[in-house]
Design a protein around this motif. Structure first.
Motif, short mmCIF file in Angstrom:
data_model
loop_
_atom_site.label_atom_id
_atom_site.label_comp_id
_atom_site.label_asym_id
_atom_site.label_seq_id
_atom_site.Cartn_x
_atom_site.Cartn_y
_atom_site.Cartn_z
N SER A 1 0.75 -1.27 -0.04
CA SER A 1 0.08 -0.24 -0.09
C SER A 1 1.00 1.28 -0.05
CB SER A 1 -0.84 -0.13 1.29
OG SER A 1 -1.62 1.14 1.48
N GLN A 2 0.65 2.21 -0.95
CA GLN A 2 1.54 3.47 -0.88
C GLN A 2 0.56 4.58 -1.47
OE1 GLN A 2 5.11 2.65 -3.00
NE2 GLN A 2 5.80 5.02 -2.46
N PHE A 3 0.19 5.22 -0.42
CA PHE A 3 -0.51 6.58 -0.50
C PHE A 3 0.21 7.56 -1.28
CE2 PHE A 3 1.74 7.61 3.27
CZ PHE A 3 1.67 9.05 3.43
N THR A 4 1.46 7.61 -1.39
CA THR A 4 2.36 8.71 -1.85
C THR A 4 2.13 8.51 -3.33
OG1 THR A 4 4.41 7.42 -1.70
CG2 THR A 4 3.56 8.77 0.18
N LEU A 5 1.51 7.65 -3.98
CA LEU A 5 1.19 7.48 -5.37
C LEU A 5 0.35 8.81 -5.78
CD1 LEU A 5 1.17 3.88 -6.29
CD2 LEU A 5 2.90 5.46 -6.59
N PHE A 6 -0.36 9.12 -4.91
CA PHE A 6 -1.27 10.15 -5.22
C PHE A 6 -0.76 11.77 -4.80
CE2 PHE A 6 -4.38 6.77 -5.68
CZ PHE A 6 -4.82 7.10 -7.25
N ALA A 7 0.65 11.90 -4.75
CA ALA A 7 1.07 13.31 -4.38
C ALA A 7 0.79 14.09 -5.44
CB ALA A 7 2.75 12.92 -4.15
N ALA A 8 0.39 15.40 -4.84
CA ALA A 8 0.13 16.42 -5.57
C ALA A 8 1.33 17.41 -5.36
CB ALA A 8 -1.34 17.25 -5.39
N THR A 9 1.90 17.71 -6.41
CA THR A 9 3.17 18.51 -6.29
C THR A 9 2.98 19.78 -7.30
OG1 THR A 9 4.07 17.30 -8.52
CG2 THR A 9 4.54 16.36 -5.95
N LYS A 10 2.09 20.28 -7.77
CA LYS A 10 1.76 21.53 -8.29
C LYS A 10 2.22 22.57 -7.87
CE LYS A 10 -1.61 23.73 -11.23
NZ LYS A 10 -3.02 23.63 -11.79
N PHE B 1 -1.22 14.99 -0.21
CA PHE B 1 -2.01 13.80 -0.39
C PHE B 1 -3.23 13.87 0.02
CE2 PHE B 1 2.40 13.41 1.15
CZ PHE B 1 3.04 12.67 0.10
N ILE B 2 -3.95 15.02 -0.48
CA ILE B 2 -5.28 15.43 -0.34
C ILE B 2 -6.12 14.15 -1.18
CG2 ILE B 2 -5.88 16.90 -1.96
CD1 ILE B 2 -7.29 18.02 0.97
N ARG B 3 -5.79 13.68 -2.10
CA ARG B 3 -6.51 12.69 -2.94
C ARG B 3 -6.32 11.34 -2.45
NH1 ARG B 3 -4.43 13.69 -8.77
NH2 ARG B 3 -5.73 11.85 -9.12
N ALA B 4 -5.49 10.92 -1.80
CA ALA B 4 -5.40 9.53 -1.17
C ALA B 4 -6.22 9.49 -0.23
CB ALA B 4 -3.84 9.48 -0.56
N ALA B 5 -6.91 8.07 -0.32
CA ALA B 5 -7.90 7.85 0.50
C ALA B 5 -7.40 7.68 2.03
CB ALA B 5 -8.63 6.47 0.12
N LYS B 6 -8.35 7.96 3.12
CA LYS B 6 -8.11 7.88 4.32
C LYS B 6 -8.25 6.46 4.65
CE LYS B 6 -8.03 12.25 5.38
NZ LYS B 6 -7.04 12.91 4.52
N PRO B 7 -7.56 5.97 5.90
CA PRO B 7 -7.55 4.64 6.17
C PRO B 7 -8.84 3.97 6.16
CG PRO B 7 -5.91 5.68 7.54
CD PRO B 7 -6.57 6.83 6.67
N THR B 8 -9.81 4.72 6.48
CA THR B 8 -11.26 3.97 6.87
C THR B 8 -11.70 3.67 5.48
OG1 THR B 8 -12.31 6.38 6.78
CG2 THR B 8 -11.81 5.17 8.73
N ILE B 9 -11.24 3.91 4.41
CA ILE B 9 -11.66 3.81 2.91
C ILE B 9 -10.52 2.78 2.51
CG2 ILE B 9 -12.02 4.77 0.58
CD1 ILE B 9 -13.04 7.58 2.02
N ALA B 10 -9.41 3.30 2.57
CA ALA B 10 -8.13 2.36 2.05
C ALA B 10 -8.17 0.93 2.47
CB ALA B 10 -7.14 3.35 2.02
N ILE B 11 -8.14 1.06 3.75
CA ILE B 11 -7.78 -0.43 4.55
C ILE B 11 -8.72 -1.52 3.72
CG2 ILE B 11 -7.63 -1.71 6.52
CD1 ILE B 11 -6.57 0.81 8.07
N PRO B 12 -10.19 -1.27 3.85
CA PRO B 12 -10.95 -2.19 3.41
C PRO B 12 -10.91 -2.55 1.75
CG PRO B 12 -12.01 -0.61 4.49
CD PRO B 12 -10.70 -0.33 4.43
#
Length: 152
Positions: free
Chosen positions: A77-86, A93-104
């Protein structure tokens, strides 16, 4: 969902010096989950990963899938794949799902990959400080994004 898929000769994940998952020949998959990802996207991605023909045949052409070579998967699992660098230099990492959504969804991806592969897969530790060691084979690295399925 976004996946970085690397063909590897081996890969392993350590958390606090303990190996959480290790594989020989197969795929290391770094998986990023976005807030609005769906089960349909997850199933599409799992099927695509299992069926990707990126392993060499007898003529050394990429013609074989994980199933054809009895390959393995290490899923990280790697939330940093949704890093916004603009803006600025500090990623958001606002686009990355929070653990309550991401873990399931991550756990469901494990199930989908195991069902498609017909065997257990290796994993990292969700949210853990992971150290990944791998030998990229080729190198072959493919990036897939379920929001951009038409280009994959």
């Amino acid at each position: 969902m976004r996946a970085v898929i690397q063909r590897v000769a081996y890969a392993k994940c350590k958390v606090d010096e303990n190996v959480s998952g290790a594989i020989e020949k197969g795929l290391l998959i770094l998986l990023g989950i976005e807030t609005d990802d769906t089960m349909e996207e997850l199933q599409w991605l799992a099927k695509k990963i299992i069926q990707l023909r990126i392993f060499g045949d007898e003529n050394d052409l990429m013609n074989k899938s994980l199933l054809d070579i009895d390959g393995n998967i290490l899923l990280i699992s790697q939330f940093t794949l949704f890093a916004a660098t603009k803006k600025g230099n500090r990623p958001s990492f606002i686009r990355a799902a929070k653990p309550t959504i991401a873990i399931p969804l991550y756990e469901r991806m494990i199930q989908e990959l195991e069902n498609g592969l017909g065997k257990k897969i290796a994993t990292g530790v969700f949210g853990g400080d992971m150290k990944i060691e791998l030998l990229n084979d080729g190198p072959v690295t493919i990036i897939m994004n379920t929001k951009d399925k038409d280009n994959f």
